[in-house]
Write a protein that holds these residues in place. Sequence first.
Motif, short mmCIF file in Angstrom:
data_model
loop_
_atom_site.label_atom_id
_atom_site.label_comp_id
_atom_site.label_asym_id
_atom_site.label_seq_id
_atom_site.Cartn_x
_atom_site.Cartn_y
_atom_site.Cartn_z
N THR A 164 -3.21 -0.38 -3.49
CA THR A 164 -2.47 0.22 -4.60
C THR A 164 -1.91 -0.87 -5.49
OG1 THR A 164 -1.87 2.11 -3.22
CG2 THR A 164 -0.53 1.72 -5.20
N VAL A 165 -2.20 -0.79 -6.79
CA VAL A 165 -1.64 -1.73 -7.76
C VAL A 165 -0.44 -1.04 -8.41
CG1 VAL A 165 -2.07 -3.05 -9.86
CG2 VAL A 165 -3.87 -2.83 -8.13
N VAL A 166 0.70 -1.70 -8.32
CA VAL A 166 1.97 -1.15 -8.81
C VAL A 166 2.16 -1.54 -10.27
CG1 VAL A 166 4.45 -1.05 -8.45
CG2 VAL A 166 2.90 -1.33 -6.49
N PRO A 167 2.15 -0.57 -11.19
CA PRO A 167 2.32 -0.88 -12.61
C PRO A 167 3.63 -1.65 -12.87
CG PRO A 167 1.66 1.40 -12.32
CD PRO A 167 1.98 0.86 -10.96
N GLY A 168 3.51 -2.75 -13.60
CA GLY A 168 4.68 -3.53 -13.97
C GLY A 168 5.28 -4.35 -12.84
N GLY A 169 4.70 -4.26 -11.64
CA GLY A 169 5.25 -4.98 -10.49
C GLY A 169 4.82 -6.42 -10.45
N GLY A 170 5.71 -7.27 -9.93
CA GLY A 170 5.40 -8.67 -9.70
C GLY A 170 5.20 -8.92 -8.22
N HIS A 171 5.39 -10.16 -7.80
CA HIS A 171 5.23 -10.47 -6.37
C HIS A 171 6.32 -9.77 -5.56
CE1 HIS A 171 3.38 -12.57 -3.09
NE2 HIS A 171 4.54 -13.11 -2.73
N ASP A 172 7.50 -9.71 -6.10
CA ASP A 172 8.57 -8.92 -5.49
C ASP A 172 8.44 -7.52 -6.08
OD1 ASP A 172 10.91 -7.59 -4.77
OD2 ASP A 172 12.22 -9.28 -5.26
N LEU A 173 8.02 -6.58 -5.25
CA LEU A 173 7.78 -5.22 -5.74
C LEU A 173 9.07 -4.47 -6.04
CD1 LEU A 173 4.83 -4.25 -3.40
CD2 LEU A 173 4.72 -4.78 -5.84
N GLY A 174 10.19 -4.97 -5.56
CA GLY A 174 11.49 -4.39 -5.88
C GLY A 174 11.87 -3.21 -5.00
N LYS A 175 13.17 -3.03 -4.84
CA LYS A 175 13.71 -1.96 -4.00
C LYS A 175 13.34 -0.57 -4.52
CE LYS A 175 17.70 -4.60 -2.46
NZ LYS A 175 19.16 -4.72 -2.49
N ASP A 176 13.26 -0.42 -5.84
CA ASP A 176 12.95 0.90 -6.40
C ASP A 176 11.56 1.38 -6.00
OD1 ASP A 176 15.43 1.00 -7.60
OD2 ASP A 176 14.70 0.42 -9.59
N TYR A 177 10.66 0.45 -5.76
CA TYR A 177 9.31 0.83 -5.30
C TYR A 177 9.23 0.82 -3.78
CZ TYR A 177 4.31 1.10 -4.60
OH TYR A 177 3.07 1.50 -4.17
N VAL A 178 9.70 -0.26 -3.17
CA VAL A 178 9.54 -0.44 -1.72
C VAL A 178 10.38 0.56 -0.92
CG1 VAL A 178 9.80 -2.05 0.21
CG2 VAL A 178 8.85 -2.85 -1.96
N GLY A 179 11.59 0.86 -1.36
CA GLY A 179 12.45 1.79 -0.63
C GLY A 179 11.79 3.15 -0.40
N PRO A 180 11.37 3.85 -1.46
CA PRO A 180 10.68 5.13 -1.26
C PRO A 180 9.36 4.99 -0.50
CG PRO A 180 11.48 4.96 -3.51
CD PRO A 180 11.68 3.61 -2.88
N LEU A 181 8.64 3.89 -0.71
CA LEU A 181 7.40 3.66 0.03
C LEU A 181 7.69 3.58 1.53
CD1 LEU A 181 4.36 2.97 0.24
CD2 LEU A 181 5.00 0.57 -0.15
N LEU A 182 8.71 2.82 1.90
CA LEU A 182 9.09 2.73 3.31
C LEU A 182 9.47 4.09 3.87
CD1 LEU A 182 11.30 -0.50 3.57
CD2 LEU A 182 8.95 -0.17 4.40
N ASP A 183 10.29 4.82 3.12
CA ASP A 183 10.73 6.13 3.59
C ASP A 183 9.54 7.04 3.88
OD1 ASP A 183 13.38 5.33 3.43
OD2 ASP A 183 13.66 6.16 1.43
N GLN A 184 8.54 6.99 3.04
CA GLN A 184 7.33 7.81 3.23
C GLN A 184 6.47 7.26 4.36
OE1 GLN A 184 4.85 7.98 -0.25
NE2 GLN A 184 3.15 8.87 0.86
N TRP A 185 6.24 5.96 4.37
CA TRP A 185 5.34 5.34 5.34
C TRP A 185 5.90 5.41 6.76
CZ3 TRP A 185 5.13 1.07 8.65
CH2 TRP A 185 3.85 0.68 9.05
N LEU A 186 7.19 5.25 6.91
CA LEU A 186 7.80 5.23 8.23
C LEU A 186 7.74 6.56 8.96
CD1 LEU A 186 10.83 2.94 7.40
CD2 LEU A 186 8.89 2.36 8.91
N VAL A 187 7.65 7.67 8.22
CA VAL A 187 7.58 8.98 8.87
C VAL A 187 6.13 9.44 9.11
CG1 VAL A 187 9.79 9.77 7.99
CG2 VAL A 187 7.72 10.29 6.70
N GLY A 188 5.18 8.75 8.49
CA GLY A 188 3.77 9.14 8.61
C GLY A 188 3.18 8.87 9.94
#
Length: 188
Positions: A164-188
């Motif tokens: 997945t390529v994150v629009p506007g993201g740099g090497h640090d994907l940032g909490k706004d992207y990673v936080g929700p991703l973790l929340d979804q991935w951790l329950v899967g």
Amino acid sequence: MANPTAKTIYYLPGYGGQLGTGLGRALMDRGFDVAGRETREDFRSLPFDEQIATVSQDLKDHFWHDDARVICNSFGAYLFLHAQTQLPSFPGRVLLLSPIVGEFTNAQARTSFSPPRPTRLKDLAEAGHFKVPRQCEMHVGEDDWQSIPANVQALGRLTGITATVVPGGGHDLGKDYVGPLLDQWLVG
């Protein structure tokens, strides 16, 4: 019977990273124990082959089961992917954030990095010999000059790993992207 390590995540941070800060802290704040290797000090001073052997042994000894979860960031992903080349397909779930998959250069920053064995992953994938983890996904920022989205996508196409390529993201994907991703991935 529940697996005793199911609430423990194996984490490999980026180059010079620690287990208890940043992403590791975010995992702990979500109620998970974090095991893994800090990519600094004693571990960082090991030869690359020994780093790979250490990660491989960690995985085989403590995380080789279907419920295992592995999260890697940047150079930590490079270590995991190289460990995977020496093992059967990992049976658990793997999340790779801003994965380094080879060498990179940034003319503007006058920076380049050539990790050990910079073409090994690509070569194995092109030959159809890369053993893909059972469930794996990669996320990279579209403006990441270290992970280079085109290289991550190419590895994904060759191996079948979702990239997945994150629009506007740099090497640090940032909490706004990673936080929700973790929340979804951790329950899967």
